[in-house]
Enzyme design. Structure first.
Site, PDB file in Angstrom:
ATOM      1  N   LYS A  24       0.811  -1.219   0.000  1.00 30.97           N
ATOM      2  CA  LYS A  24       0.000   0.000   0.000  1.00 30.97           C
ATOM      3  C   LYS A  24       0.845   1.269   0.000  1.00 30.97           C
ATOM      4  O   LYS A  24       2.043   1.251   0.270  1.00 30.97           O
ATOM      5  CB  LYS A  24      -0.994  -0.034   1.157  1.00 30.97           C
ATOM      6  CG  LYS A  24      -2.104  -1.040   0.885  1.00 30.97           C
ATOM      7  CD  LYS A  24      -3.265  -0.955   1.838  1.00 30.97           C
ATOM      8  CE  LYS A  24      -4.386  -1.903   1.372  1.00 30.97           C
ATOM      9  NZ  LYS A  24      -5.513  -1.915   2.313  1.00 30.97           N
TER      10      LYS A  24
ATOM     11  N   ARG B 132      -3.593 -10.456   4.607  1.00 31.87           N
ATOM     12  CA  ARG B 132      -3.950 -10.414   3.186  1.00 31.87           C
ATOM     13  C   ARG B 132      -2.773  -9.842   2.398  1.00 31.87           C
ATOM     14  O   ARG B 132      -2.362  -8.701   2.638  1.00 31.87           O
ATOM     15  CB  ARG B 132      -5.203  -9.563   3.000  1.00 31.87           C
ATOM     16  CG  ARG B 132      -5.743  -9.512   1.574  1.00 31.87           C
ATOM     17  CD  ARG B 132      -7.047  -8.698   1.533  1.00 31.87           C
ATOM     18  NE  ARG B 132      -7.623  -8.653   0.205  1.00 31.87           N
ATOM     19  CZ  ARG B 132      -7.338  -7.728  -0.710  1.00 31.87           C
ATOM     20  NH1 ARG B 132      -6.467  -6.754  -0.429  1.00 31.87           N
ATOM     21  NH2 ARG B 132      -7.912  -7.757  -1.901  1.00 31.87           N
TER      22      ARG B 132
END
Length: 336
Positions: free
Chosen positions: A278, A313
């Protein structure tokens, strides 16, 4: 209102009064008591009431047939043209199937999504999203793949098609808020559901997000969504939560959440951490290319495991599996 955050530890020198954290690999013998109107304070577990001790220490229910007493890896498969780090790589069905089978060697769950929810992404037509995801799920099941498959969607029609094709988990980044029909569909499916915190929509969520207290605000929002899901007929033991790193949060918001992730164990359910590749990892590491953020992604994943996150995840399944195996061996002295 007070909030109880267990202080997670993994040291082999475990005090006799320590409790297991969520029935897993961490332990705790102190908690941080948080209050919106008072400074934080540390107290021993002996000061907690019996209900709170049980809620924090009890082993979590199995999720999609997986025990939550050890960290589970969820592999990300985006069948989209525009996801932030792998958009277009697996849009063709044959490419998606090859990647899914590769990830299944190390992943406990495969998470398949057909709509990018990166900052600024526009909504995808439901029919298009179904055409991207359902055939891949069906082909994987027809090919004998038996790992749990989650459908990453905020639309009820897409979820229904995925369940019919063989998906067994719903991963909704809006915690059932986006589509009024989603809670009913989720309850009728009998499948476990992951409720993720987010604000606004992907198009606007990074437009100056604001919280009074990001940690407590996200916790309260997830607690409210849990209540709504249960009221809709989804059994509590079929639910998990995700604080939504990167979804309507600034870099500082993300870091505050990551530093105190263990607060979310107070909800009494499995917690998923999704931070792989991210933007905040790129900001801290000065790496603009999302596909080159593996080292930072591994660091954040292991930091989450050290706080007892039951599901991680990730895009890089094999690398995360290796890192997790070494982390577990090093923290347990090689014990199984």
């Amino acid at each position: 209102m007070t909030y109880i955050r267990p202080i997670p530890m993994t040291d082999p020198a475990r005090p006799i009064d320590a409790l297991p954290l969520a029935g897993g690999w961490c332990w705790f013998n102190q908690v941080e008591v948080l209050d919106r109107d008072a400074p934080p304070k540390m107290v021993p577990v002996s000061d907690l009431d019996a209900e709170t001790r049980v809620r924090l220490a009890a082993r979590r229910p199995d999720f999609a047939g997986l025990s939550m007493d050890r960290p589970r890896i969820m592999g990300i498969l985006n069948v989209t043209p525009d996801s932030f780090s792998d958009g277009g790589l697996f849009l063709r069905p044959e490419s998606a199937l090859m990647q899914a089978r590769k990830m299944a060697a190390g992943a406990d769950i495969l998470d398949i999504g057909g709509e990018s929810t990166r900052p600024g992404a526009v909504e995808v037509n439901a029919a298009e999203e179904v055409s991207r995801t359902a055939p891949v799920i069906a082909a994987l099941r027809d090919g004998g793949l038996d790992v749990p498959i989650s459908i990453d969607t905020r639309k009820a029609v897409v979820a229904e098609a995925a369940f019919a094709a063989g998906a067994s988990i719903l991963n909704d980044v809006t915690a059932l808020k986006f589509d009024p029909a989603m809670a009913t569909v989720a309850a009728a499916s009998g499948c476990p559901v992951i409720l993720m915190h987010s604000i606004a929509t992907p198009e606007t969520m990074q437009a100056d997000p604001y919280y009074d207290d990001v940690l407590l605000d996200v916790y309260d929002a997830l607690a409210a969504r849990l209540g709504e899901a249960i009221a809709a007929g989804i059994p509590r033991e079929m639910l998990a939560v995700d604080p939504g790193i990167g979804f309507g949060k600034t870099l500082q918001h993300n870091l505050i959440l990551l530093s105190r992730l263990s607060l979310f164990h107070n909800l009494g359910l499995p917690v998923l951490l999704g931070a792989s590749r991210k933007r905040f990892i790129g900001a801290i590491s000065a790496e603009s290319d999302a596909q080159k953020r593996l080292p930072g992604s591994l660091a954040v994943a292991l930091a989450g495991v050290a706080q007892g996150m039951q599901m991680i995840r990730v895009h890089d399944v094999a690398e995360t599996r290796q890192a997790l195996s070494l982390w577990q061996a090093a923290t347990t002295g090689g014990a199984a």
